[in-house]
Structure formats: C-alpha cells, structure tokens
Design an enzyme around this catalytic site. Structure first.
Site, PDB file in Angstrom:
ATOM      1  CG  HIS A  56       4.164  12.538  27.860  1.00  0.00           C
ATOM      2  ND1 HIS A  56       4.258  13.906  27.919  1.00  0.00           N
ATOM      3  CD2 HIS A  56       3.060  12.247  28.604  1.00  0.00           C
ATOM      4  CE1 HIS A  56       3.286  14.401  28.649  1.00  0.00           C
ATOM      5  NE2 HIS A  56       2.534  13.415  29.083  1.00  0.00           N
ATOM      6  CG  HIS A  66       2.186  13.412  34.307  1.00  0.00           C
ATOM      7  ND1 HIS A  66       3.304  13.697  33.573  1.00  0.00           N
ATOM      8  CD2 HIS A  66       1.171  13.370  33.420  1.00  0.00           C
ATOM      9  CE1 HIS A  66       2.973  13.821  32.296  1.00  0.00           C
ATOM     10  NE2 HIS A  66       1.690  13.622  32.177  1.00  0.00           N
ATOM     11  CG  HIS A 121      -4.358  11.710  26.406  1.00  0.00           C
ATOM     12  ND1 HIS A 121      -3.671  12.786  25.903  1.00  0.00           N
ATOM     13  CD2 HIS A 121      -3.706  11.387  27.558  1.00  0.00           C
ATOM     14  CE1 HIS A 121      -2.645  13.097  26.690  1.00  0.00           C
ATOM     15  NE2 HIS A 121      -2.650  12.257  27.721  1.00  0.00           N
ATOM     16  CD  GLU A 155      -0.234  15.354  28.848  1.00  0.00           C
ATOM     17  OE1 GLU A 155      -0.096  14.949  30.006  1.00  0.00           O
ATOM     18  OE2 GLU A 155      -0.079  14.604  27.850  1.00  0.00           O
TER      19      GLU A 155
HETATM   20  C1  DHB Z   1      -1.338   8.145  29.519  1.00  0.00           C
HETATM   21  C2  DHB Z   1      -1.130   9.349  28.834  1.00  0.00           C
HETATM   22  C3  DHB Z   1      -0.435  10.395  29.463  1.00  0.00           C
HETATM   23  O1  DHB Z   1      -0.217  11.611  28.880  1.00  0.00           O
HETATM   24  C4  DHB Z   1       0.081  10.237  30.732  1.00  0.00           C
HETATM   25  O2  DHB Z   1       0.805  11.252  31.256  1.00  0.00           O
HETATM   26  C5  DHB Z   1      -0.142   9.052  31.421  1.00  0.00           C
HETATM   27  C6  DHB Z   1      -0.855   7.999  30.815  1.00  0.00           C
HETATM   28  C7  DHB Z   1      -2.066   6.995  28.862  1.00  0.00           C
HETATM   29  O3  DHB Z   1      -2.665   7.167  27.778  1.00  0.00           O
HETATM   30  O4  DHB Z   1      -2.005   5.885  29.395  1.00  0.00           O
HETATM   31 FE    FE Z   2       0.726  13.094  30.270  1.00  0.00          FE
END
Ligand code: DHB
Ligand code: FE
Length: 279
Positions: free
Chosen positions: A12, A59, A192, A240
């Site tokens: 997401h 978040h 990430h 996540e």
């Molecule tokens: C991004 C990824 C995420 O899981 C999130 O919650 C907010 C931003 C991103 O890669 O920009």
């Molecule tokens: Fe996220």
C-alpha cells in the site's frame, strides 16, 4: 459455516492514490504495477467474496503516538477515510460486517489476544488503496472487518504473534455461523524504509524468498526472525510484511498460489502482490 475463498496480500503506497486520481495506470512507471491487478479482478469475479477481513496498519490517522494498541478490531457499522496529508482523494465509506466483527473480538479475547475494540474507526491508505486496486469503480461490493496492527511505534508485535493471530482469525471465520464467502486481505510491505540513513533501502532477495515461503511447506518461515532482524532485512517500514504473515496464517495449512507480482519500485517501496486460495 462461513467459507474462506482466499486471500490477497499487497503493498500500500499513498502515491497509488494519486496515480489513480490522475489516471496514470498505463503510464510506463505505473503500468507494471497496475497490470498486476488484472488477474486479481478475474479471480475476484469468480471468488465473489461477500466480506473482507483486512489486516493492515494505521499510519497516524486513527491512532497517534499517544495511544497505540498493538492489535485492534473494528466493530463499526461503517468506516470512513479522511485526509492523511498525502493529497490523495478520499474514497467512499465502507460498510462494516458487525456480526463477524464481534464474533472475531470474542474469539480473539478467548484465545488470549488483548485486542482493542473500536466502535469508531477511520481507515487510512493502507486500508483504502488495496480496495481501490481490487475494485477500481470504488463501489465496494463487500462488507469489511478492519484488523489493525501496530507496525509504527516500538515495541511491535513479534512475527510469531502476528502469525498466531492470523491463525485464530482463520479459525474464527471458519466457525462463524453464516453462509458468507469471506476473503482475507493483508496490506503493507514489502521491503522499504522511508527515513533515516537507510532511506530507500530495498531487499529484493529477501522479498522473493518471503513470497516463496508463503506457498512452501514452511509458510511461517519469517516467524524465525525478531522484529529487529526484520527491520535489518526489510527496512523500518518493510516490517509491514507482518500483515502478509497473518493473511497466510488465516488461510490454513495448505494453499495454492493463484497469482503473484513483484515490482521495484513504487515510490520508495518494493511492491508485492499475491493471491492465494486455501486447499
Ligand atoms: C510509502 C510506503 C508506505 O508503506 C507508506 O505507508 C507510505 C509511503 C512510500 O513508499 O512512499
Ligand atoms: Fe505503510
């Protein structure tokens, strides 16, 4: 008794919301990502879920750092999206499946999970965008039960505990006195990291090994790692993947992989997608 038709796990990323709003699905940057959802649409047309139980993480929209439950379950009649500051359009509200919500709450407390019940709950991009990817007309044909994990403020629940919660959710769905067709969904990951010295960190080898593990004979492979080890391997937001683990656990012992896609990057994220059916 209710029937679990399958599970979808997907990343997401707020930028997906902006891409949808601008109609960029065929743009070269976005096409490899959005194309991954065509088989999902075909599968959904056959699987015809009535209800979706969604494992996701908030978040900062519904829970902020002052009050942070480890696991929370929505029991509301409806769930609204709201502006999170990413500049993405809000989506229509979702209808809650309250009977299943309370059934899950009762089952989880009985199974010794100290969850927080939420009779009001705002849902953020982690909940809304996967729905918008599955049902692009945003006329949600399903009722929902949100199950929110804390993956934002340490200490986080261990992978083992997330797996066990997923198992209990699966058991509870199968024991629900209803003829509904239920889908489970897990959103987040894969690797990430959005901030700090390792901002932009991605670990393709680990992500692919993780996706493969979910359809292997050892689907709880990732539960061997501590949260710190998962952060090291996947980035601070890569944890996540905990929601993917719960999704897989809910599906039971054996699964069939219907579809998978993996694409780097979408925004700062290695975007993964899997559709699994119980066997
Ligand atoms: C991004 C990824 C995420 O899981 C999130 O919650 C907010 C931003 C991103 O890669 O920009
Ligand atoms: Fe996220």
């Amino acid at each position: 008794m209710a029937h679990i038709v399958g599970g979808i796990a997907t990343s997401h990323v707020p930028a997906i919301g902006r891409a949808i709003a601008k109609g960029l699905q065929n743009d070269p940057y976005w096409k490899p990502f959005f194309d991954g959802f065509a088989p999902v649409h075909n599968w959904l047309a056959e699987a015809r879920p009535d209800v979706v139980v969604v494992f996701y993480n908030d978040h900062g929209l519904n829970f902020f750092l002052d009050k942070m439950p480890t696991f929370s379950v929505g029991t509301a009649a409806s769930y609204r999206n709201a502006d999170e500051g990413w500049g993405i359009p809000e989506v229509p509200p979702f209808t809650g499946e309250q009977d299943l919500s309370w059934h899950l709450v009762n089952h989880l407390i009985e199974a010794e999970f100290d969850i927080t019940t939420c009779q009001e709950m705002l849902v953020d991009h982690a909940f809304t965008l996967p729905h918008a990817l599955c049902w692009p007309d945003q006329k949600w044909p399903v009722k929902v039960v949100p199950i929110c994990f804390n993956t934002v403020q340490f200490p986080l629940p261990t992978a083992k505990r997330c797996w066990r919660l997923g198992e209990e959710v699966g058991k509870a769905i199968r024991a629900w006195d209803s003829d509904a067709r239920v889908m489970v969904m897990g959103t987040g990951g894969l690797s990430h990291q959005l901030d700090g010295e390792r901002a932009g960190f991605i670990n393709k080898d680990f992500d692919l090994a993780f996706m493969e593990s979910l359809v292997s004979q050892k689907p709880d492979w990732a539960t061997q790692f501590s949260i710190n080890e998962l952060v090291e391997k996947t980035g601070t937001q890569g944890v996540e993947l905990l929601m993917w683990l719960a999704t897989r656990a809910a599906l039971g012992e054996q699964v069939k992989q219907v579809h998978a896609n993996y694409h780097i990057p979408i925004s700062n994220t290695a975007a993964g997608l899997m559709v699994l059916e119980p066997r």
